[in-house]
Write a protein that holds these residues in place. Sequence first.
Motif, mmCIF file in Angstrom:
data_model
loop_
_atom_site.group_PDB
_atom_site.id
_atom_site.type_symbol
_atom_site.label_atom_id
_atom_site.label_comp_id
_atom_site.label_asym_id
_atom_site.label_seq_id
_atom_site.Cartn_x
_atom_site.Cartn_y
_atom_site.Cartn_z
ATOM 1 N N VAL A 5 -0.105 14.606 59.152
ATOM 2 C CA VAL A 5 -1.094 15.487 58.544
ATOM 3 C C VAL A 5 -2.388 15.480 59.344
ATOM 4 O O VAL A 5 -2.994 16.527 59.595
ATOM 5 C CB VAL A 5 -1.372 15.064 57.079
ATOM 6 C CG1 VAL A 5 -2.561 15.837 56.508
ATOM 7 C CG2 VAL A 5 -0.134 15.288 56.221
ATOM 8 N N ASN A 6 -2.817 14.296 59.773
ATOM 9 C CA ASN A 6 -4.054 14.197 60.557
ATOM 10 C C ASN A 6 -3.924 14.930 61.893
ATOM 11 O O ASN A 6 -4.871 15.572 62.361
ATOM 12 C CB ASN A 6 -4.409 12.727 60.794
ATOM 13 C CG ASN A 6 -4.885 12.041 59.528
ATOM 14 O OD1 ASN A 6 -5.405 12.698 58.615
ATOM 15 N ND2 ASN A 6 -4.717 10.730 59.447
ATOM 16 N N ILE A 7 -2.750 14.828 62.518
ATOM 17 C CA ILE A 7 -2.535 15.538 63.787
ATOM 18 C C ILE A 7 -2.587 17.047 63.561
ATOM 19 O O ILE A 7 -3.210 17.790 64.331
ATOM 20 C CB ILE A 7 -1.183 15.132 64.412
ATOM 21 C CG1 ILE A 7 -1.247 13.683 64.900
ATOM 22 C CG2 ILE A 7 -0.836 16.065 65.581
ATOM 23 C CD1 ILE A 7 0.068 13.152 65.442
ATOM 24 N N LEU A 8 -1.953 17.525 62.487
ATOM 25 C CA LEU A 8 -1.984 18.960 62.178
ATOM 26 C C LEU A 8 -3.406 19.429 61.881
ATOM 27 O O LEU A 8 -3.786 20.547 62.253
ATOM 28 C CB LEU A 8 -1.062 19.258 60.998
ATOM 29 C CG LEU A 8 0.439 19.070 61.245
ATOM 30 C CD1 LEU A 8 1.232 19.298 59.966
ATOM 31 C CD2 LEU A 8 0.918 20.023 62.341
ATOM 32 N N LEU A 9 -4.187 18.583 61.215
ATOM 33 C CA LEU A 9 -5.579 18.931 60.931
ATOM 34 C C LEU A 9 -6.382 19.066 62.219
ATOM 35 O O LEU A 9 -7.182 19.998 62.367
ATOM 36 C CB LEU A 9 -6.214 17.866 60.024
ATOM 37 C CG LEU A 9 -5.827 17.900 58.547
ATOM 38 C CD1 LEU A 9 -6.349 16.668 57.828
ATOM 39 C CD2 LEU A 9 -6.360 19.164 57.877
ATOM 40 N N THR A 10 -6.171 18.149 63.153
ATOM 41 C CA THR A 10 -6.910 18.213 64.415
ATOM 42 C C THR A 10 -6.470 19.404 65.250
ATOM 43 O O THR A 10 -7.283 20.011 65.957
ATOM 44 C CB THR A 10 -6.718 16.914 65.223
ATOM 45 O OG1 THR A 10 -5.317 16.647 65.403
ATOM 46 C CG2 THR A 10 -7.355 15.731 64.513
ATOM 47 N N ILE A 11 -5.184 19.770 65.173
ATOM 48 C CA ILE A 11 -4.715 20.961 65.890
ATOM 49 C C ILE A 11 -5.391 22.209 65.335
ATOM 50 O O ILE A 11 -5.850 23.079 66.085
ATOM 51 C CB ILE A 11 -3.183 21.087 65.788
ATOM 52 C CG1 ILE A 11 -2.500 20.001 66.624
ATOM 53 C CG2 ILE A 11 -2.711 22.472 66.243
ATOM 54 C CD1 ILE A 11 -0.989 19.959 66.482
ATOM 55 N N ALA A 12 -5.483 22.298 64.007
ATOM 56 C CA ALA A 12 -6.146 23.449 63.385
ATOM 57 C C ALA A 12 -7.610 23.515 63.786
ATOM 58 O O ALA A 12 -8.149 24.594 64.070
ATOM 59 C CB ALA A 12 -6.018 23.365 61.865
ATOM 60 N N THR A 13 -8.263 22.360 63.832
ATOM 61 C CA THR A 13 -9.677 22.323 64.223
ATOM 62 C C THR A 13 -9.848 22.733 65.677
ATOM 63 O O THR A 13 -10.790 23.446 66.026
ATOM 64 C CB THR A 13 -10.248 20.911 64.007
ATOM 65 O OG1 THR A 13 -10.064 20.532 62.632
ATOM 66 C CG2 THR A 13 -11.741 20.871 64.319
ATOM 67 N N ALA A 14 -8.936 22.288 66.540
ATOM 68 C CA ALA A 14 -9.023 22.638 67.960
ATOM 69 C C ALA A 14 -8.701 24.100 68.196
ATOM 70 O O ALA A 14 -9.243 24.726 69.121
ATOM 71 C CB ALA A 14 -8.066 21.757 68.768
#
Length: 306
Positions: A5-14
């Motif tokens: 989930v944290n990786i997906l959140l950072t991808i969305a932010t990037a």
Amino acid sequence: MEITVNILLTIATAATPLLIAAIGELVVERSGVLNLGVEGMMIMGAVGGFGAGYLTGSPWIGLLAAIAVGSLFSLLFAVMTLSLATNQVATGLSLTLLGLGLSGMMGTSFVGQPGQRLPNLDIPGLSSIPVVGKLIFGQDPVFYISIALTAAVTWFLFRTRTGLTLRSIGDSHSSAHALGIHVIRYRYLAVIFGGACAGLAGGHLSLVYTPQWVENMTAGRGWIALALVVFASWRPWRVLAGAYIFGAVWIGQLHAQAFGIPIPSQMLSSLPYLATVVVLVLISRNKRLTMMNTPASLGQPFVPDR
């Protein structure tokens, strides 16, 4: 699961700043104007947003300032290329160089200063849903703006008469002018909209992604946004998909460095740009598809008859 989930959140932010900048440039290019100054407008939006947020203590004011700075910077490009009929490629490159230099000078006093960060949304009950809660209901406000902007631009370009007019100008500005359409006015509005989006993307970098000011913090994202428009063949929803693909590549190289994968860090850092080159090469091989979707008047100067 929490790590995923944290990786997906950072991808969305990037992906968010890439998506916003590319959507703005897509509208500009649909009008037949090629603005290579996206990087310059983004970095000016970043320093303007950070400076306004830092001085006022409000990240929202900072976000509005980023949009205003990007719009004003794009207005300079519009005056040069649309009113004075200067070369669009040369003017766009000059705009990028000006933005990089001017932002470095303006941001000197902000280096090392604590920034203001836009808070993530926290909807009671919804944000706590496992997995999808944070991904859908716990993002920063600009993330939702980027999705809404993509939907709005899609509707505008393909479901409204004004959008059809804009596309017709991009395909043949001479024919549009002969029909009585004010080509310059439409292009001015399109360029300013693109500048506002680039400024918003830059503000996201300094107010959400990394809430601090670092010189050249756009790190080539403006150029990737330009490539995304071509990658998406000037279609908004394809821009959305492309932005998240490039966002995943960007975050992937950061995680690869953190996990200590035995690949030189310089090679890992270059992955987003290598991906951009590979994508452009693959697209250029299908010349029929590229020619069919490219606005026919893209980059061509227009001087109305007096």
